[in-house]
Structures are given as C-alpha cells and as structure tokens.
Design an enzyme around this catalytic site. Structure first.
Site, PDB file in Angstrom:
ATOM      1  N   CYS A 393      60.799  -3.460  -7.536  1.00 17.08           N
ATOM      2  CA  CYS A 393      60.093  -4.668  -7.108  1.00 17.08           C
ATOM      3  C   CYS A 393      59.027  -5.075  -8.129  1.00 17.08           C
ATOM      4  CB  CYS A 393      59.531  -4.462  -5.709  1.00 17.08           C
ATOM      5  SG  CYS A 393      59.356  -6.015  -4.835  1.00 17.08           S
ATOM      6  N   HIS A 524      64.166  -3.206  -2.832  1.00 20.18           N
ATOM      7  CA  HIS A 524      63.714  -1.816  -2.693  1.00 20.18           C
ATOM      8  C   HIS A 524      64.892  -0.917  -2.318  1.00 20.18           C
ATOM      9  CE1 HIS A 524      59.327  -2.488  -2.825  1.00 20.18           C
ATOM     10  NE2 HIS A 524      59.623  -3.668  -2.304  1.00 20.18           N
ATOM     11  N   GLU A 526      65.106   2.120  -2.320  1.00 15.94           N
ATOM     12  CA  GLU A 526      64.666   3.353  -1.642  1.00 15.94           C
ATOM     13  C   GLU A 526      64.844   3.296  -0.127  1.00 15.94           C
ATOM     14  OE1 GLU A 526      62.717   1.271  -3.313  1.00 15.94           O
ATOM     15  OE2 GLU A 526      60.729   1.017  -2.415  1.00 15.94           O
TER      16      GLU A 526
END
Ligand code: GLN
Length: 548
Positions: A393, A524, A526
């Site tokens: 990001c 993102h 993750e």
C-alpha cells in the site's frame, strides 16, 4: 438457511486484558470445525467507535479489513486465519454500532411509540446481530468473543445480552471464561484468588462459566485445579490448563490434548464427527514447521507505528507478520524481524547501510507525512543495492514516488497526502473522491475491501500468482496518478496489476532482469494469507530473500 438449532459459545475474559481471548476463540473454532461443525465467530468490541477505521494503530493495533469493506479489530484476522473463512460485517460489533442501530430504528418509529431503553433494547439488538451472523453463515456453532474484562463497566450490556440468550435458549448457550493465574515473582507460587474473584463477578452478572481456560506461565497443577473447581463451580475436567506457548498455533493442539472439543460438544448437546485426520495432520504439519524450521530469513520492517513508550508494538502489523511467517515456514525458514524506524534515516542517512544486513525489506501500510522521506531513501537503497523489497500500500506508493524522483528526474515528485503543493503529484486522489474529502467525509473517501485486479503476463506478479485474475483487499485513499503511468513505464517500472477497467494501478514492480524482487501492491495481500495457504506474493518475496 438458518440451522434449526444453532449453538452459541460466549468467550469472556477474567483478571486482566490480553490473556488471549482472541486466540482462544479462534482455537475453539478450529477444533469444532475439525469435528465437522460449521462454525462462525463474532467479535464484540466495547468501545463507542462504529468501526476500527478511525483508531490509531499504535494504540489499538492493526485495523483488519474484511472483503465487504468493514474495518475491524485484529482478532477478526485471527478468526479468519484459524478458521480459513471470510467473515463479514455482521461478525463484528461495537457499542457504537449497536446504539447506532437502535437509535436509527427509534427514529424510524420501529419501536411503535414505546419508550426505548438501554435494557432490554440494547441487549436485544446484540442478540439480533448474533443470531443473524449465525443464520448468515448457516452455522452449527457461533463463537462470540466479548471484548474487555469481566467486572468492567464497558462490556456489561454485552454480558447482559449473553445472560438473556441463555434464558431464552437454556440448552444452546455455554460460557467459556479465559482467566489468568499470576505467579508473583517474590511469592513463587501460582495464585488462584484473582480467578476466584473474576468468577464471582461473572456470577454477579447472572452468568456461570461452564469451561475455564486457565492461562498462566506454566501448567496448572491438580491442587489448584481442585481449588478453582470448588470455588468457581466448575468440574475439574472442565478446567483447561493453557500455559504460555511459543507459537499461538500450538493452542488448538494443546486444547485437544485435554479433549476440549469432546467436552464442548457434550456441553452443547451436539453430535459431532470424529476429528478429520487429514485436516488435523495438515495443521500439525504446519505447527511442526513453526518449531522446526532450521534456517532463518532476516526481514527489516520499516515504518513508524512501532513505539509505545519503552516498548515496540509489532501488533500494528500483525497480519503482515503472520503472512511472512506462513510463507517462510513453507520454505523451512523462520523469519527474524527487525523493526526499523524510518525517521532515523532522515536524521542520519549513513544509517541506511545497515539495510545490507537483511535478506529483505518490507514497507507496510501507513498514513501521513512523518517518516516518509526516510522510507523513500530506504526504497532507493533497496532498489540500487538489489535487496528484495516488498511494499504494501503506502510501500507501493513509495516505489512510484522514488522512481519518479530518481529515475525520471522529477525531483519534487510526491503524494498529495504529503505535499499537495508539489508540481508532480504522482500519487493523487481520484476525481470521485474529491467531493468526499471536501465534506470531511474521510471514511467515504477510502477504497476499502475486495476488488479484482488483472495481472499482466510475463511479470513477477503473474508468475507468483499463477493466474490472470485475482481479488485482494484494499484500504487506502490515494492512487497512482494516471498522468505519469506512461513516463514511468517508459523508464522501466512495470504496472503488472491493474483494476479490470485498467484505470487504477494495483501492482508496481521491476522486471526480474533488473532486480531480484522489487514489488509493491496498492492492496493489502496480508489480509488473505492463511496458515495452510500462504500468500503467493509473500512466498515469491521470501524465496527471493532466501536466494540473497
Ligand atoms: N496513506 C496511503 C493512502 O491513503 C496508503 C494507505 C495504506 O498504506 N493503507 O492511500
């Protein structure tokens, strides 16, 4: 369709905060899922904030974003990772959210002229939400984690809701209390008294715990188990010892060593299947790797939301850390993290050299101007010295700014977020967002939740994903300014992921021929990494780190 007889497990915490209610709830979910039950999880946060989006990450930890755009607490991330499910807005509630619904309903005359009161209307709304979450997930079991600690004022109405649910469905609701047993260093003995008090306090709310999870540094002995059983009205076999562990992923295994899923099923009155050996072995294998991975991989995390007083708070980036772990363990490596404050590189540029010690650099998400120049110098260092770099990001926006400045020669290139007066705003807000910003409607101006992206053939991203179309979660306000894309690409930066309409840049990278791994994502990744299915981009990054 709603299940006929959904069961509910409330998880409450005694004595202190941070005893691991979230991980306990996640682990209960996993062991029940493993017995063939459909499980969903709910997190209740007692604060007034309607969501976690407006909270400072240093104080609150990570904001975890769901596919449906909801900005929630990091525990939701734990549930998703342990249960390997995608949760939605209805799985998360705060005091603010509950009151907001009740007040809206009152304004819409839905209470038909009645006096709307804190009790019973607030707990009723809590119950409505819990049931709706169960229905939506077609769950056999709904696990509800009540945030905060027993005895505090903030979560009282949630405990009241739990009590009311038990009255309404006496055979379908059970309570799990996660408590803490301290061992004062000068006394050297495990103390049960705080737990006894917490249990009484819970009784004062009209609730009796059915199961007690005894968190402590070490295992609970028989003598203390009996003492707790007697004073807290809980049969000894329902008191589960939960000593500190090295890896949170051990906990479901430890629970099963005490046959917890059997006990839960019998308390809930559900027939469950034998443990699914294949799935359980997959989890065990993963846990084994968390312990046995021999080599290490040294990761520098560069950011700014790390310090709180004298402590380093890595919680702000919990999902990033877990995502890196999954990919590293899958390669037989243990990640070792160093938390580096980008502000240091602004004060002392010579310090950048320390980055050579690391196998890879990660710049996770962030907001605001502080520390940005330091990050940019680290990105330049990573690019020039061919150190594997993964930008998430803000970390991707930094790639673009650094490239514009140092390769395109646009010395004042910047993001509008940092310097709106710059002549070269390479990261900007899109037209549609400007209206929101003018009205101070910051929430509305963010791109949140899951969006599709198209991955370009022949790129690092494409070979990592192994497919052309992906869906990833977002949480940001700014985008790569389309006016600079051509110039950036002409000088070698590749936008390897774009929105389906081609308008928004999702991934920026350098080709393998130029750099071992230099890639940033506007989204993102993750948030979608799971223990048994590591995220492909993190895996590609870790592989490059290991090669280095
Ligand atoms: N501050 C940047 C933006 O709003 C990046 C946000 C992030 O890293 N999550 O676009």
């Amino acid at each position: 369709m709603a299940k006929e007889n959904t069961k509910y497990i409330f998880v409450v915490g005694g004595v202190i905060s941070g005893v691991g209610k979230g991980i306990t709830s996640s682990s209960l979910g996993l062991i029940l899922k493993n017995r063939g039950l459909a499980v969903t999880s709910i997190k209740i946060d007692p604060y007034i904030n309607v969501d976690a989006g407006t909270m400072n990450p240093t104080e609150h930890g990570e904001v975890f974003v769901l596919s449906d755009k909801d900005e929630t607490d990091q525990d939701m991330g734990n549930y998703e990772r342990f249960l390997d499910v995608n949760l939605t807005r209805i799985n998360y509630m705060t005091t603010g959210r509950v009151y907001q619904s009740v007040i809206e309903r009152e304004r819409n005359l839905e209470y038909k002229g009645k006096c709307v009161e804190v009790v019973p209307h607030i707990p009723q709304e809590v119950i409505r939400r819990i049931k709706e979450a169960g229905k939506k997930a077609e769950a056999d079991v709904v696990i509800v984690e009540v945030g905060g600690t027993i005895g505090e004022y903030q979560n009282m109405l949630f405990l009241e809701a739990a009590r009311m649910m038990k009255i309404e469905h006496p055979h379908d609701v059970i309570f799990v209390m996660v408590s803490y047993l301290p061992i004062p260093s000068k006394v050297g003995e495990m103390k049960t008294k705080p737990t006894q008090h917490a249990s009484r306090l819970l009784n004062g709310s009209g609730i009796q715990a059915d199961i007690l999870i005894a968190r402590a540094e070490i295992k609970l002995d028989e003598k203390r188990k009996e003492k707790i059983a007697l004073s807290c009205n809980i049969l000894p076999e329902r008191i589960i010892s939960a000593p500190d562990v090295d890896s949170i992923y051990d906990i479901p295994l430890n629970f099963e060593k005490e046959n917890l899923s059997d006990r839960l099923c019998s308390l809930l009155g559900v027939t469950c299947k034998k443990p699914d050996a294949k799935k359980w072995n997959a989890w065990k294998n993963f846990v084994r790797k968390t312990h046995n991975s021999k080599g290490i991989v040294k990761i520098a995390m560069i950011g700014k939301y790390f310090e709180t007083g004298d402590f380093v708070l890595s919680d702000s980036y919990l999902s990033v850390i877990e995502a890196i772990k999954y990919s590293a363990y899958a390669q037989g490596r243990k990640p070792v993290f160093s938390w580096l404050n980008s502000v240091d590189y602004e004060k002392n540029p010579a310090k950048l050299k320390e980055l050579k010690k690391y196998d890879g650099i990660v710049v996770p998400g962030g907001f605001g101007a502080r520390g940005v120049e330091g990050i940019l110098s680290a990105v330049k260092f990573a690019r020039e010295n061919k150190i594997p770099y993964l930008g998430l990001c803000y970390g991707m926006q930094m790639i673009v700014i650094e490239y514009a400045r140092n390769v395109l020669g646009l010395k004042d290139a910047n993001t509008r977020e940092v310097n709106p007066d710059s002549k070269n705003i390479v990261i900007d807000v899109m037209e549609s967002q400007k209206e929101h910003l003018k009205n101070n409607s910051y929430g509305g101006s963010m791109r949140l939740g899951a969006y599709k992206a198209i991955i370009k053939d022949g790129t690092v991203a494409r070979s990592a994903y192994g497919k052309k179309e992906v869906e990833e979660r977002h949480r940001h306000r700014y985008e790569v300014n389309p006016a600079y894309i051509e110039a950036l690409e002409a000088k070698g930066l590749v936008f390897s992921g774009r929105s389906p309409e081609g308008q928004l840049m999702e991934i920026a990278e350098l080709p393998k021929s130029k750099h071992p791994f230099f890639l940033g994502t506007q989204f993102h990744p993750e948030f979608l990494a799971r223990p048994l299915t590591p995220h492909p981009l993190f895996t590609a990054f870790i592989k490059a780190c290991i090669k280095k």
